[in-house]
Structure formats: C-alpha cells, structure tokens
Design an enzyme around this catalytic site. Sequence first.
Site, mmCIF file in Angstrom:
data_model
loop_
_atom_site.group_PDB
_atom_site.id
_atom_site.type_symbol
_atom_site.label_atom_id
_atom_site.label_comp_id
_atom_site.label_asym_id
_atom_site.label_seq_id
_atom_site.Cartn_x
_atom_site.Cartn_y
_atom_site.Cartn_z
ATOM 1 N N GLY A 196 0.781 -1.229 0.000
ATOM 2 C CA GLY A 196 0.000 0.000 0.000
ATOM 3 C C GLY A 196 0.814 1.281 0.000
ATOM 4 C CB ILE A 214 -12.883 -4.923 -11.124
ATOM 5 C CG1 ILE A 214 -11.648 -4.266 -10.488
ATOM 6 C CG2 ILE A 214 -14.160 -4.223 -10.709
ATOM 7 C CD1 ILE A 214 -11.693 -4.134 -8.988
ATOM 8 C CG ASN A 227 -4.120 -1.206 -12.420
ATOM 9 O OD1 ASN A 227 -3.863 -1.250 -11.213
ATOM 10 N ND2 ASN A 227 -3.557 -2.024 -13.291
ATOM 11 C CG HIS A 250 1.366 -2.466 -15.518
ATOM 12 N ND1 HIS A 250 0.958 -3.673 -14.972
ATOM 13 C CD2 HIS A 250 2.389 -2.752 -16.352
ATOM 14 C CE1 HIS A 250 1.700 -4.640 -15.475
ATOM 15 N NE2 HIS A 250 2.573 -4.116 -16.316
ATOM 16 C CB SER A 281 1.326 2.329 -17.885
ATOM 17 O OG SER A 281 2.453 2.132 -18.706
ATOM 18 C CG ASP A 309 -2.125 -5.126 -16.899
ATOM 19 O OD1 ASP A 309 -2.597 -4.440 -15.971
ATOM 20 O OD2 ASP A 309 -1.320 -6.055 -16.720
HETATM 21 C C1 GRF Z 1 3.001 -1.218 -7.687
HETATM 22 O O1 GRF Z 1 4.241 -1.485 -8.267
HETATM 23 C C2 GRF Z 1 1.933 -1.092 -8.744
HETATM 24 O O2 GRF Z 1 2.406 -0.605 -9.956
HETATM 25 C C3 GRF Z 1 1.479 -2.511 -8.923
HETATM 26 O O3 GRF Z 1 1.548 -3.068 -7.633
HETATM 27 C C4 GRF Z 1 2.508 -2.372 -6.838
HETATM 28 C C5 GRF Z 1 1.834 -1.930 -5.594
HETATM 29 O O4 GRF Z 1 2.719 -1.427 -4.651
HETATM 30 N N1 GRF Z 1 0.187 -2.554 -9.558
HETATM 31 P P1 GRF Z 1 2.185 -0.790 -3.300
HETATM 32 O O5 GRF Z 1 1.308 -1.838 -2.615
HETATM 33 O O6 GRF Z 1 1.414 0.442 -3.645
HETATM 34 O O7 GRF Z 1 3.400 -0.511 -2.489
#
Ligand code: GRF
Length: 202
Positions: A11, A92, A106, A108, A140, A149
């Site tokens: 998080g 989802i 989202n 990525h 992204s 994605d």
């Molecule tokens: C991030 O690298 C995000 O791009 C991916 O999951 C990771 C989440 O990290 N979808 P965090 O839980 O916010 O530290």
Amino acid sequence: MNLSVFLSGTGTNFMAIAEAIEQGKIQAKIILVASNKPDAPGLKTAADMGFNTAVFQRQDYPDGASFATYMLDVLKQRNVHLIVLAGYLRKIPPRVIRAYRDRIVNIHPALLPDFGGKGMYGMNVHKAVLESGAKESGVSIHIVDEEYDRGRIIAQRRIPVMKDDTPDSLAARVLKLEHQLYPEVIGELAVRINSELVGSGE
Ligand code: GRF
C-alpha cells in the site's frame, strides 16, 4: 470526490495518495480502502490511520453475481466516485466495471501495452523488462476495462534502464516514480470529476 483505494499488498501508493490529499494536492476524500486480502499490510495501515476499510473476498459468496452485488452495494453506500487500484491483484467483476465505466484506474509498473497481462505483476514485470533488453521502463496509468492491463492509457512516464539494474533496483526506481505520478493523475481526475459533480448538483 469520494475515492476508494483497492490494494492487495503493502500500500505504498495508497500512502502516497493519502499524503497528497493531506497536503491539499488532490481535492478528494478517501472514503474507503478495500482489499481482497484481510491480512494485506496496506489494509492494516489504512485501518490504523482511521480510514474505513472493507474486505472483498469472492470465496465468501456463493457465486460471482452475489459477490458483485455486495461490492456494488458497499461502493454505492459510500458514494464512491472513483476507484483507484493500487497493487490490487484480482479482477474487478464485470458488473462493477460497467457501473464504474471510466471511473476505475490502475497503475502498472512498466510501459504498457508491453509487459502487461496475466502473470505480469510484482517482480515478474521487472524481470521481463530486463530479460527483453529494453532500454526504458516506467509507469503506466490506465482506465480499467474488462481485459487485464488493456484499458485506455491516460498517463505514462519513462525512466532509463541502467546496465547494472537488477529487478530489485529497477522496481525501486519505478515505485518512486509511481508515488509521484499516481497522485498527480488522480489530482487531475479529481478536478474533472469534482466539476461534473457540481454540474450534476451532487
Ligand atoms: C506497484 O508497483 C503497482 O504498480 C502494482 O503493484 C505495486 C503496488 O505497490 N500494480 P504498493 O502496494 O502500492 O506498495
């Protein structure tokens, strides 16, 4: 604008967003932090910080339809306007995607459309980038639709891949960039959604 952050892990993106709101950089309120994992560290952090939390576990429901109904009920009850996926590792339900069309984003940790899709999460992404010999990676942010994605990309930021990068070193630099870009983009979305909400009299 009320936003809900969905997470499955640490998080840190959620915390970056919460901090940006606190600093007045995003005109929004985190009304709900949700996870598919009751023991996700990010969910505990959110609860400790005093945020409302929810757990959405498919296995608690007899079928996909009742699960989707429950998720939608919670989101509607909280009057959620934007869903922010931040390391959320579940699909989802399609009905929720339809109800929140263009209102789910989202992040990525690579340059989509490359290095996305099934299995491309966490370190797998950075390993694949390094194995491909790509000279650049990045972040992204995209709209979530029915395919993993594949939704419309709304922001991208690039960084060079270094000769001596390991998956860990690349992941760390990309994550730092995520913490800048996600709050920026959500801040822009908030401006638009807030003015729509004013227009609709909400
Ligand atoms: C991030 O690298 C995000 O791009 C991916 O999951 C990771 C989440 O990290 N979808 P965090 O839980 O916010 O530290």
